[in-house]
Design a protein around this motif. Structure first.
Motif, mmCIF file in Angstrom:
data_model
loop_
_atom_site.group_PDB
_atom_site.id
_atom_site.type_symbol
_atom_site.label_atom_id
_atom_site.label_comp_id
_atom_site.label_asym_id
_atom_site.label_seq_id
_atom_site.Cartn_x
_atom_site.Cartn_y
_atom_site.Cartn_z
ATOM 1 N N VAL A 238 -0.955 10.114 13.438
ATOM 2 C CA VAL A 238 -0.829 10.506 14.728
ATOM 3 C C VAL A 238 -0.755 9.131 15.647
ATOM 4 O O VAL A 238 0.276 9.333 16.499
ATOM 5 C CB VAL A 238 -1.872 11.510 15.119
ATOM 6 C CG1 VAL A 238 -1.949 11.630 16.957
ATOM 7 C CG2 VAL A 238 -1.841 12.798 14.485
ATOM 8 N N ASN A 239 -1.799 8.357 15.511
ATOM 9 C CA ASN A 239 -1.716 7.256 16.400
ATOM 10 C C ASN A 239 -1.525 5.896 15.667
ATOM 11 O O ASN A 239 -1.615 4.749 16.151
ATOM 12 C CB ASN A 239 -3.180 7.148 17.049
ATOM 13 C CG ASN A 239 -4.385 6.764 16.320
ATOM 14 O OD1 ASN A 239 -4.116 6.666 15.167
ATOM 15 N ND2 ASN A 239 -5.674 7.215 16.795
ATOM 16 N N GLY A 240 -1.298 5.996 14.466
ATOM 17 C CA GLY A 240 -0.911 4.739 13.501
ATOM 18 C C GLY A 240 -1.954 3.803 13.431
ATOM 19 O O GLY A 240 -2.087 2.795 12.500
ATOM 20 N N LYS A 241 -3.380 4.126 13.559
ATOM 21 C CA LYS A 241 -4.514 3.211 13.147
ATOM 22 C C LYS A 241 -5.049 3.432 12.149
ATOM 23 O O LYS A 241 -4.801 4.702 11.379
ATOM 24 C CB LYS A 241 -5.654 3.601 14.294
ATOM 25 C CG LYS A 241 -5.370 3.098 15.824
ATOM 26 C CD LYS A 241 -6.630 3.292 16.589
ATOM 27 C CE LYS A 241 -6.480 2.935 18.048
ATOM 28 N NZ LYS A 241 -7.587 3.540 18.887
ATOM 29 N N SER A 242 -5.440 2.543 11.152
ATOM 30 C CA SER A 242 -5.653 2.474 9.919
ATOM 31 C C SER A 242 -7.267 2.015 9.811
ATOM 32 O O SER A 242 -7.660 1.084 10.642
ATOM 33 C CB SER A 242 -4.797 2.128 8.996
ATOM 34 O OG SER A 242 -4.682 0.671 9.191
ATOM 35 N N TYR A 243 -8.006 2.477 8.742
ATOM 36 C CA TYR A 243 -9.519 1.945 8.533
ATOM 37 C C TYR A 243 -9.423 1.822 7.215
ATOM 38 O O TYR A 243 -8.993 2.404 6.333
ATOM 39 C CB TYR A 243 -10.400 3.119 9.134
ATOM 40 C CG TYR A 243 -10.146 3.364 10.734
ATOM 41 C CD1 TYR A 243 -10.666 2.437 11.602
ATOM 42 C CD2 TYR A 243 -9.057 4.548 10.854
ATOM 43 C CE1 TYR A 243 -10.241 2.765 12.900
ATOM 44 C CE2 TYR A 243 -9.071 4.742 12.273
ATOM 45 C CZ TYR A 243 -9.499 3.911 13.173
ATOM 46 O OH TYR A 243 -9.276 4.147 14.538
ATOM 47 N N CYS A 244 -10.300 0.774 6.850
ATOM 48 C CA CYS A 244 -10.652 0.520 5.272
ATOM 49 C C CYS A 244 -11.656 1.486 4.908
ATOM 50 O O CYS A 244 -12.676 1.892 5.608
ATOM 51 C CB CYS A 244 -11.306 -0.819 5.161
ATOM 52 S SG CYS A 244 -11.489 -1.509 3.645
ATOM 53 N N THR A 245 -11.511 1.994 3.686
ATOM 54 C CA THR A 245 -12.467 3.070 2.994
ATOM 55 C C THR A 245 -13.202 2.181 1.797
ATOM 56 O O THR A 245 -12.562 1.187 1.533
ATOM 57 C CB THR A 245 -11.588 4.269 2.321
ATOM 58 O OG1 THR A 245 -10.639 3.745 1.363
ATOM 59 C CG2 THR A 245 -10.892 4.834 3.677
ATOM 60 N N GLY A 246 -14.027 2.795 1.345
ATOM 61 C CA GLY A 246 -14.847 1.898 0.522
ATOM 62 C C GLY A 246 -14.302 2.612 -0.944
ATOM 63 O O GLY A 246 -13.361 3.328 -0.996
ATOM 64 N N HIS A 247 -15.089 2.145 -2.126
ATOM 65 C CA HIS A 247 -14.815 2.660 -3.264
ATOM 66 C C HIS A 247 -16.075 3.286 -3.682
ATOM 67 O O HIS A 247 -17.117 2.962 -3.734
ATOM 68 C CB HIS A 247 -14.537 1.515 -4.306
ATOM 69 C CG HIS A 247 -14.356 1.655 -5.795
ATOM 70 N ND1 HIS A 247 -13.294 2.281 -6.089
ATOM 71 C CD2 HIS A 247 -15.174 1.338 -6.755
ATOM 72 C CE1 HIS A 247 -13.590 2.528 -7.692
ATOM 73 N NE2 HIS A 247 -14.739 2.150 -7.876
ATOM 74 N N LEU A 248 -15.795 4.628 -4.162
ATOM 75 C CA LEU A 248 -16.916 5.418 -4.990
ATOM 76 C C LEU A 248 -17.183 5.188 -6.273
ATOM 77 O O LEU A 248 -16.177 5.268 -6.979
ATOM 78 C CB LEU A 248 -16.642 6.925 -4.546
ATOM 79 C CG LEU A 248 -17.750 7.886 -5.254
ATOM 80 C CD1 LEU A 248 -19.130 7.701 -4.526
ATOM 81 C CD2 LEU A 248 -17.366 9.213 -5.021
ATOM 82 N N GLU A 249 -18.120 4.576 -6.610
ATOM 83 C CA GLU A 249 -18.629 4.467 -8.177
ATOM 84 C C GLU A 249 -19.630 5.299 -8.627
ATOM 85 O O GLU A 249 -20.741 5.073 -8.042
ATOM 86 C CB GLU A 249 -18.686 3.040 -8.329
ATOM 87 C CG GLU A 249 -19.059 2.500 -9.423
ATOM 88 C CD GLU A 249 -19.442 0.961 -9.694
ATOM 89 O OE1 GLU A 249 -19.713 0.176 -10.831
ATOM 90 O OE2 GLU A 249 -19.784 0.258 -8.721
#
Length: 91
Positions: free
Chosen positions: A33-44
Motif C-alpha cells: 500500500v505505502n511501499g515501506k519495508s521493515y526488516c524481520t528477524g529469523h525464528l530459530e
C-alpha cells in the motif's frame, strides 16, 4: 490510526485481506500500500540444551542484573544506561 496503520498505510483486517497487502522478500516485510519495508528477524527453534550452550558461549563477564522497569521502551533503547540491555515487553 493505530501503530499497524501508521507502518503499513492500511488498517489491519482478517488474515487473508491483510496478507494480500503485504509482501515478504527474504528478511524484509513490505507494504504493498505505502511501499515501506521493515526488516524481520529469523525464528530459530532449538533444543534447550543447544540454547544453554549458546548462552554459555556468549555470556559477558560479570553478573547479569534482572529488574522490572516501566516506561517507553523506544526511549529506553536510546539511553546509555541501557546499552546492551534486553527488554521484554508486553504486547
Amino acid at each position: 490510526m493505530d501503530w499497524f496503520e501508521r507502518l503499513t498505510g492500511f488498517r489491519e483486517a482478517n488474515y487473508t485481506a491483510t496478507r494480500a497487502r503485504l509482501e515478504v522478500d527474504g528478511y524484509r516485510l513490505k507494504s504493498l500500500v505505502n511501499g515501506k519495508s521493515y526488516c524481520t528477524g529469523h525464528l530459530e527453534l532449538v533444543s534447550l540444551s543447544t540454547l544453554r550452550d549458546q548462552v554459555r558461549s556468549h555470556q559477558p563477564p560479570g553478573r547479569l542484573k534482572v529488574s522490572p522497569v516501566s516506561g517507553d521502551v523506544r526511549e529506553m533503547h536510546r539511553r546509555a544506561e541501557y546499552a546492551g540491555a534486553l527488554f521484554q515487553v508486553a504486547s
